[in-house]
Write a protein that holds these residues in place. Sequence first.
Motif, PDB file in Angstrom:
ATOM      1  N   UNK A 681       0.820  -1.224   0.000  1.00  0.00           N
ATOM      2  CA  UNK A 681       0.000   0.000   0.000  1.00  0.00           C
ATOM      3  C   UNK A 681       0.852   1.273   0.000  1.00  0.00           C
ATOM      4  N   UNK A 682       1.999   1.226   0.677  1.00  0.00           N
ATOM      5  CA  UNK A 682       2.844   2.416   0.705  1.00  0.00           C
ATOM      6  C   UNK A 682       3.328   2.778  -0.694  1.00  0.00           C
ATOM      7  N   UNK A 683       3.730   1.763  -1.458  1.00  0.00           N
ATOM      8  CA  UNK A 683       4.163   2.004  -2.833  1.00  0.00           C
ATOM      9  C   UNK A 683       3.020   2.560  -3.683  1.00  0.00           C
ATOM     10  N   UNK A 684       1.828   2.013  -3.497  1.00  0.00           N
ATOM     11  CA  UNK A 684       0.689   2.466  -4.292  1.00  0.00           C
ATOM     12  C   UNK A 684       0.351   3.921  -3.993  1.00  0.00           C
ATOM     13  N   UNK A 685       0.393   4.268  -2.703  1.00  0.00           N
ATOM     14  CA  UNK A 685       0.102   5.658  -2.324  1.00  0.00           C
ATOM     15  C   UNK A 685       1.171   6.597  -2.868  1.00  0.00           C
ATOM     16  N   UNK A 686       2.435   6.169  -2.772  1.00  0.00           N
ATOM     17  CA  UNK A 686       3.530   6.993  -3.260  1.00  0.00           C
ATOM     18  C   UNK A 686       3.403   7.230  -4.771  1.00  0.00           C
ATOM     19  N   UNK A 687       3.104   6.172  -5.526  1.00  0.00           N
ATOM     20  CA  UNK A 687       2.964   6.313  -6.964  1.00  0.00           C
ATOM     21  C   UNK A 687       1.773   7.174  -7.353  1.00  0.00           C
ATOM     22  N   UNK A 688       0.649   7.008  -6.631  1.00  0.00           N
ATOM     23  CA  UNK A 688      -0.553   7.794  -6.950  1.00  0.00           C
ATOM     24  C   UNK A 688      -0.339   9.270  -6.639  1.00  0.00           C
ATOM     25  N   UNK A 689       0.289   9.544  -5.475  1.00  0.00           N
ATOM     26  CA  UNK A 689       0.558  10.946  -5.125  1.00  0.00           C
ATOM     27  C   UNK A 689       1.493  11.582  -6.155  1.00  0.00           C
TER      28      UNK A 689
END
Length: 791
Positions: A681-689
């Motif tokens: 989830x951290x990677x997904x949030x980082x990529x989306x932001x």
Amino acid sequence: MDSARADADVYVVEPLLPQRLRRPSDLLRLLATLLTLGAVILLALVAKQTLYGLEMDVTEGTTLVPLLSRTATFVGGAAVLIVPVAFAVERVFHRDGLRVAEGLIAAIIGMVGSFLIGQWLLAGHVDDLTQLLTGGRSIEPLNTLLISVIAYTTAVRISRRPTWRALMWTVIALDILALYSGRQITLPGAIVAVLVGMVMGYATLYGVGSPNTRPPGNAVVAALRKLSFSPVSARRIDDDHQGSRRYAVGLADGTTLDVTVLDRDRQVAGLPYRLWRRFRLHSETRRRAIRSLRAELEREALMAYAAQAAGASTPRLIGTSEIGTEAALLAYEHIDTRPLDEVPDAEITDDVLAQIWEQVSLLQIQRLAHRRLTGDGIHLDPAGRVVLTDARSGEIAAGDLLLRLDIAQLLTYLALRVGAERSVGSAAAIMGSDTLATAMPLLQRIALTRETRSALAKQKSLLAAIREQIVALKPQGTIEEIRLERFKPRTLVTIIVSTLAAYFLLSQLSRVDVIQVVTTANWGWSGVALVASFVSFWAAALMLRGFVPEALPLWRTVLVQFAASFVKLVAPAAVGGVAINTRYLQKRGISPGLAVTSVGASQFIMMVFHIALLLLFAYITGSNTATTFTPSRGLVVVMLAVALLIVVLFGVPPLRRMITSRTHRLFSNVLPRLLDVLQSPRKLIEGSIGTLMITIAFVICLYACVQAFGGTIDFTTVAVVYLTANAIGSAAPTPGGLGAVEYALTLGLTVAGVPAELATSAVLLHRLLTFWLPVLPGWAAFTYLQRNEAL
């Protein structure tokens, strides 16, 4: 068919030769003159001030030497009419009145055409060009008399008469000097008039045709008699692949000759294609694209004698001769054969394949390149023996590249007939696996003959199958990569589009003062735009990190995004960043497949965010500012045009297949990579932001640039304009979307209600901050990363 009687009761069976021919050389001269005319006009429009200054200097010089001006006026004005009339009289006395008639037709066409073009220019259709040709004076844009004389001079082919040619162009030069000193013509007008006259002359020559000067069959028979042959019959057979005439000539002793006639007017046939291939391909050949008749005769004869000396089975050359000044012949011993194209596949046995490769091996030992190992260059005689024909395409003392090209061509042609396995197997038995391995990098469509490339269109996987067979023979061999193609057609399109984009930018810059744009902008809003521009690089690094499960250092990834901004100077906007990021991931130890899918996943999500944000901001803009942002007729037309373009791209099967194949390569295996990212989830949030911040940062930058010049426009409207223009720029083939982005942004802001000059200034500032300013730090980052082997 008709029969023409020759010496000693020898009849030549051949079709009646046409009385007039449209010579390819006239068409090529017409096209070359048209290109020169276009280049001269463009150069003159660009260097208007220089030409005006030069004209003033020349005018002042003629006033200082009045005697020269008066002499030119007196001599040139009269002689420019007297000399053509004298040449006409001389031609009529020599019973060549038809040539004079062609010249008169060209003169009439030149006069009428120049008058109509001049009236069209005076009507105000191209003001800059009219001003250039007239100098602002009440004179003809195109001097009709001068153009008529030059059209006449060109059409009567006065260039073939050195004395008349020198005299004619001398009086034309004097007439131009007289017109110029009398301010009846401008310097650009004189140059354009000369070129237009030549265009009219060559167009007339090609349109009405020229008298056929090709020697008929009885002249061929007479030339053979001078070579001590005794012809008793002759008949015309099919022309060869280069369009040269061929005759089957029977001799008194019962033997037959195969005679090839080289006509002078055919020497430039196929020249555009030869020039294109020579310009586009890397090759060791030094063969000239344009060859004289004598050079062509010597070339084919030398190759025939060299092939005979090498022991190859080729038709024996037994005589050569010129036929007057317009043709030459080569006489070969006749061998009763049939081309391999006419041989059924079932009859191409292993023995035939072995013979073909043995013949090629004999040529290669003597460094002879055949250059046309196709079905019409390889023949079989009644006994099943292989004979190589068409020596005129070959090269003596050939380099390694040409020899390997022969092998690649023959491998491919035979594979089309008998399959890749038999083709490679027969070649390996004679040439050896090492030789085939050296030819494997040349198994490229661009390296093959036109006929073979066409046949490969139906068997697209054949070249890969041939490579697999060679690798199976020599799996440990190191394959040297060879780039034959200097450039692809797509590169040429990019250059042309980039040139047009540069012209657009220059025209935009001519409307505003760049220094004033920078100095008069509000520094507060300019600072906000600068910060937003550099935030976008940090956001791009976050986006890439988010879609790569492996750990990536933040600041080095930011440097990679700066390096991508430097690469955009030479690559389209949608290509440069993808290539740099993929290379960076590979250097970090990620496999090429995963690197491509990671970048593809980030690009796919960015496209989804882009479309979603465009729809969101368009909805907000339409609901909140319907009274102030009503789409104009121009915007509606643009939207309909874009919709039509999309329909065409996805409605035409070839275009649809091209788009889907390109997108498939980019986004294939994206879903498995996204599933890997979803596990963190951290990677997904980082990529989306990061993805969201890239778009928002650029929108803020453009909004701040508009505010810096006092513009009043909603943030959501700016977002719609930017997202639309960015999509256009990504599709444009120019480096960084150059030209397309500027035009789309300026048009969008103008439609949204921003004054045109303010919109242009805001867009230029925006592009300065987002495209041009990051180039220098991008170059430094690119150099640093390469030095540290990160790229």
